[in-house]
Design a protein around this motif. Structure first.
Motif, short mmCIF file in Angstrom:
data_model
loop_
_atom_site.label_atom_id
_atom_site.label_comp_id
_atom_site.label_asym_id
_atom_site.label_seq_id
_atom_site.Cartn_x
_atom_site.Cartn_y
_atom_site.Cartn_z
N MET A 31 13.55 0.89 -5.71
CA MET A 31 12.61 -0.19 -5.43
C MET A 31 11.25 0.36 -5.03
O MET A 31 10.21 -0.25 -5.30
CB MET A 31 13.18 -1.16 -4.38
CG MET A 31 13.26 -0.66 -2.96
SD MET A 31 14.21 -1.81 -1.92
CE MET A 31 13.90 -1.09 -0.29
N ALA A 32 11.26 1.54 -4.40
CA ALA A 32 9.99 2.17 -4.02
C ALA A 32 9.26 2.68 -5.27
O ALA A 32 8.05 2.49 -5.43
CB ALA A 32 10.25 3.31 -3.04
N THR A 33 10.01 3.29 -6.18
CA THR A 33 9.42 3.83 -7.41
C THR A 33 8.80 2.71 -8.25
O THR A 33 7.67 2.82 -8.73
CB THR A 33 10.49 4.55 -8.25
OG1 THR A 33 11.07 5.59 -7.45
CG2 THR A 33 9.91 5.16 -9.51
N SER A 34 9.53 1.64 -8.42
CA SER A 34 9.02 0.54 -9.25
C SER A 34 7.79 -0.11 -8.63
O SER A 34 6.84 -0.46 -9.33
CB SER A 34 10.12 -0.51 -9.47
OG SER A 34 11.16 0.04 -10.26
N ASP B 228 0.83 -1.21 0.00
CA ASP B 228 0.00 0.00 0.00
C ASP B 228 0.86 1.26 0.00
O ASP B 228 2.09 1.21 0.20
CB ASP B 228 -1.00 -0.01 1.18
CG ASP B 228 -0.31 -0.08 2.54
OD1 ASP B 228 0.90 0.21 2.63
OD2 ASP B 228 -1.00 -0.43 3.53
N GLY B 229 0.19 2.40 -0.23
CA GLY B 229 0.88 3.68 -0.34
C GLY B 229 1.63 4.07 0.93
O GLY B 229 2.81 4.46 0.86
N PRO B 230 0.97 3.99 2.09
CA PRO B 230 1.70 4.32 3.32
C PRO B 230 2.97 3.48 3.49
O PRO B 230 4.00 3.98 3.96
CB PRO B 230 0.67 4.01 4.42
CG PRO B 230 -0.65 4.26 3.76
CD PRO B 230 -0.47 3.79 2.34
N GLY B 231 2.91 2.23 3.07
CA GLY B 231 4.08 1.36 3.15
C GLY B 231 5.20 1.84 2.23
O GLY B 231 6.38 1.80 2.59
N VAL B 232 4.83 2.30 1.04
CA VAL B 232 5.83 2.82 0.11
C VAL B 232 6.51 4.05 0.71
O VAL B 232 7.75 4.18 0.68
CB VAL B 232 5.20 3.18 -1.25
CG1 VAL B 232 6.20 3.92 -2.15
CG2 VAL B 232 4.69 1.93 -1.96
N ARG B 233 5.72 4.92 1.31
CA ARG B 233 6.31 6.13 1.91
C ARG B 233 7.24 5.77 3.07
O ARG B 233 8.31 6.36 3.24
CB ARG B 233 5.20 7.08 2.37
CG ARG B 233 4.42 7.70 1.21
CD ARG B 233 3.60 8.90 1.65
NE ARG B 233 2.57 8.59 2.64
CZ ARG B 233 1.37 8.08 2.33
NH1 ARG B 233 1.05 7.81 1.07
NH2 ARG B 233 0.49 7.82 3.28
N SER B 234 6.81 4.79 3.84
CA SER B 234 7.65 4.33 4.94
C SER B 234 8.99 3.82 4.41
O SER B 234 10.05 4.11 4.96
CB SER B 234 6.91 3.23 5.72
OG SER B 234 7.81 2.42 6.42
N VAL B 235 8.95 3.07 3.32
CA VAL B 235 10.18 2.50 2.76
C VAL B 235 11.08 3.61 2.22
O VAL B 235 12.31 3.54 2.35
CB VAL B 235 9.85 1.45 1.68
CG1 VAL B 235 11.09 1.08 0.86
CG2 VAL B 235 9.26 0.19 2.32
N ILE B 236 10.48 4.63 1.62
CA ILE B 236 11.29 5.75 1.12
C ILE B 236 12.03 6.41 2.29
O ILE B 236 13.24 6.68 2.21
CB ILE B 236 10.40 6.77 0.36
CG1 ILE B 236 9.88 6.13 -0.94
CG2 ILE B 236 11.18 8.06 0.06
CD1 ILE B 236 8.83 6.95 -1.68
#
Lengths: 428, 349
Positions: free
Chosen positions: A371-374, A149-157
């Motif tokens: 990896m976050a972008t992809s 999910d989106g919040p997870g992507v932001r967390s990873v960034i």
């Protein structure tokens, strides 16, 4: 290439073996480095076990010292299979106290005196597993995708930025980036082999992956959470859906061709044609991305048995077309013709060779942003197909929808939301 | 003797490239008091009973087989018993060391598939639904273990209908032979290395200048495999023995000895190397000789990132297939078991 210049395959393979040793900075020789690198594995399935074997093959002084899973039998099987590999068998040093079970087992591995953690659980867990690794100053190999999910992507960034500040290495399992064959192909395009890029069309048509067993197969008394985690691929909160979990490899190549710059927006279609058996994922998607310069990218995937299968990339430029996956090696046709030649490296091994070499040299590498972008590129396609709306990159990046619950209880009940319905399901 | 109990739960291990059917059945097995173990030998005995019942005496000739309940067919070509010089003579300038010493070999009669096993045939084995096996279960057929479903597209974009199947392990080819035997009531297995070379030679000396007429290889294949039976057959009616895809044999890859042999078979004691024959679309002309040998290699599974690696697929051997033989004599169940179960299908490297 004629007979006189083309080496025969067997010689090829031997030569490749030799160059792997000579040409790879990653192989640490026994003479120069003798201090052990301790490795922990989180997620002992087939892929995690494979990653552990690659880690130990990458460095003669790497040893596996702690593992985590939700199932002791999975741990047992994993260790048994690793011990069958002669080259690494004596470096599998995971005694019973270092075999951790349960949803909090990842933290025990991280805290268990390891230097490197291999994250290979279902992707829904990835953001907080990764955050915990970096908080504890561990180097990480992180399987794709990195969130559902989106919040997870932001967390990873954010986590990736912290890793950079802390000089920790973070290597992602977007394996094509570590394939010499695909690297060479993208270098050709970067050097102008197809001219200005016009469009990218990628297919990921396969058989179903890990299909959901019928509800009747669920053991009496097994909680929702356990049942869903054991069948994680079929639940969006755990696996991200086929577009994000599998076709993300194609999204990654699209991102690569676009120099890892995001698209403006995308629209998409998708749905479920075969019974979901209680899962909530789709079995087909087709997404149309538009980039700032008007370049389009199309990504199609399907996981239905008995259909036409294909896993290819058609990258069209003003001066030619690059084709990957129609035949064993990539080729470019147009003003210049080009066919990849050479011997393939083992890209999965290469990921670990690079990771361990970076640790030995103290020159950290960080695949975090990429990896976050992809992952988000595939995820925005899912959002567009699920809602039936046009989704912009900014919307996707700022999505507030939390699919992964804050608190997870192994014995808990959990109703996964119903399968998305375009036109009804709202973007959030 | 029960070597390895088999149930669907034991078919394979989880794989990323390959869909783990086992995962599902491991879960299902939690429900059962004990996994239902099927004795592999009982499976073979049941298949053999069917073969013996099916056997019809008659003069050997070429014939066509349609796989039951499908429209997919293949032709069988009779190969008479005979003796030949296996390997290459020292005077042959193209000969490699592993083709020597040349030695006399006698082989019994058999039929051989006229073309390499195609995807049309092999996919029936991969997907039971496409073989019409999901409705009416046939116990003998159902008991044969089948490949895990691949995650990726296994023709790698080179084509399906009429094209040779590729990238399977020797174990998978053996299990295909067992499955096809159960389906048809005829005993099939991989050819031994000697049978393969004998059939390739066909009592004739191939004319190197006309290789283009009967073989797909690097100079004419356009970088991919081609449809079977689109070049000329050899003198015995076998297509693509040289080129198109290399072919698995039953034998371990081992040095030759000089003494004469009868029906030799070097049974493997390790996963690698096995002997592979015929050269492929990816090979130069020098590799396309009946005596030329290739040894299988663990790197052929490079693209499989899982552990244990798949026992069904060699993801990087996109030039590797097989064809089957049907020996003139039906062997004992014990022998059949040995042909169909190498026992060395698990990688150890």
């Amino acid at each position: 290439m004629d007979d006189a210049t083309k080496p025969e395959r067997r010689e090829f393979l031997k030569a490749a073996g030799a160059s792997l040793v000579a040409g790879f900075p990653a192989i640490i020789s026994a003479q120069t480095v003798t201090n052990a690198i301790k490795v922990g594995l989180v997620g002992c399935g087939g892929r995690g076990t494979g990653a552990a074997s690659q880690a130990l093959k990458a460095d003669d002084y790497a040893e596996l010292t702690a593992v985590a899973d939700i199932d002791q039998s999975q741990i047992d099987k994993s260790l048994e299979n690793l011990k069958k590999l002669q080259r690494i068998a004596d470096r599998i040093k995971v005694e019973q106290p270092k075999q951790f079970l349960g949803l909090d087992a990842y933290q025990k591995v991280i805290d268990g005196g390891v230097d490197v953690v291999l994250l290979a659980t279902p992707p829904g867990f990835r953001p907080f597993h990764l955050a915990a690794c970096i908080a504890a100053n561990r180097h990480v190999f992180c399987e794709k995708p990195i969130s559902t999910d989106g919040p997870g992507v932001r967390s990873v960034i954010e986590t990736s930025e912290r890793a950079k500040q802390k000089n920790l290495s973070l290597v992602a399992g977007f394996c094509w980036r570590y394939s010499n064959m695909i690297q060479d192909t993208f270098h050709q395009m970067e050097d102008g082999a197809i001219g200005k890029l016009l469009t990218y069309y990628a297919t990921y048509y396969t058989s179903p992956v890990k299909p959901m067993p019928p509800a009747s197969a669920r053991p009496a008394g097994m909680s929702d959470v356990e049942w869903q985690i054991r069948n994680w691929y079929n639940f969006v909160w755990l696996g991200g859906d086929s577009l994000v979990e599998q076709a993300v490899h194609s999204a990654d190549k699209i991102a690569w061709a676009m120099h890892d710059q995001p698209p403006v927006s995308c629209v998409g279609v998708g749905g479920r044609a075969i019974p979901a058996e209680g899962g909530n994922i789709y079995d087909h998607f087709e997404i149309n991305y538009v980039y700032p310069n008007g370049v389009r990218a199309f990504l199609a995937n399907r996981q239905i048995e008995g259909c036409y299968n294909e896993n290819s990339d058609y990258i069209v430029g003003v001066d030619g077309t690059c084709t990957i996956g129609r035949g064993p090696v990539p080729r470019i046709e147009g003003k210049q013709n080009w066919t990849w030649q050479g011997e393939k490296y083992d890209m999965y091994q290469r990921e670990h060779d690079v990771l361990f070499a970076s640790i030995r040299k103290g020159q950290p590498i960080n695949d975090g942003k990429r990896m976050a972008t992809s992952t988000l590129l595939a995820m925005m396609g899912r959002m567009a197909a699920y809602t039936g709306q046009e989704i912009t990159w900014d919307q996707a990046l700022n999505s507030q929808e939390r699919l992964f619950p804050d608190h997870l209880d192994w014995k808990g009940s959990f109703d996964a939301p119903p399968r998305a319905q375009p036109g009804v399901t709202k973007f959030s | 003797m029960r070597l390895r109990a088999r149930s669907r739960a034991l078919r394979s291990s989880p794989e990323v490239l390959m869909m783990p059917r086992a995962r599902i059945f491991l879960l299902t097995s939690l429900l059962l008091p004990a996994a239902i173990a099927v004795d592999e030998h009982q499976v073979v005995v049941a298949i053999r009973d069917r073969i013996v019942a099916h056997a019809t005496p008659g003069k050997p000739g070429p014939y066509k087989v349609t796989i039951p309940n499908t429209t997919v067919s293949y032709e069988m070509v009779p190969i008479r018993a005979g003796e030949f010089e296996m390997g290459s003579s020292i005077s042959d300038p193209q000969a490699k060391k592993d083709e020597q010493p040349q030695h006399k070999v006698r082989v019994d009669s058999f039929w051989m598939q006229a073309h390499e096993v195609t995807w049309d045939e092999y996919r029936l084995f991969m997907f039971e639904r496409q073989a019409g096996e999901t409705g009416n279960k046939d116990a003998a057929v159902d008991a044969v273990s089948r490949p895990t479903r691949p995650y990726v597209e296994m023709s790698f974009g080179m084509g399906i209908n009429g094209y040779p199947a590729i990238s399977m392990t020797q174990h998978a080819a053996n299990k295909y032979a067992e499955w096809l035997s159960a389906k048809t009531g005829e005993f099939y297995r991989l050819p031994t290395e000697a049978e393969w070379e004998y059939a390739c030679r066909a009592d004739a000396s191939p004319n190197a200048s006309s290789l283009d007429d009967y073989a797909w290889y690097s100079a004419n294949s356009h970088g991919k495999y081609q449809k079977v039976e689109t070049k000329k057959p050899n003198a015995w009616g076998l297509f693509d023995m040289l080129g198109n895809v290399m072919e698995w044999t039953l034998d371990a890859y081992a040095p030759y000895r000089s003494e004469p042999l009868q029906n030799p078979w070097v049974k493997a004691t390790a996963p690698y190397p096995h002997a592979v024959r015929g050269g492929s679309w990816n090979d130069p002309a020098a590799r396309l000789r009946c005596a030329s040998r290739v040894s299988s290699d663990p790197s052929w599974k490079q693209q499989d990132p899982q552990l244990p690696k798949s026992i069904w697929y060699m993801t990087d051997a996109q030039w590797l297939g097989f064809r089957l033989v049907r020996p003139g004599k039906v062997p004992s169940a014990e022998e059949m078991y040995k042909y169909w179960n190498s026992g060395v299908e698990q990688d150890t490297e």
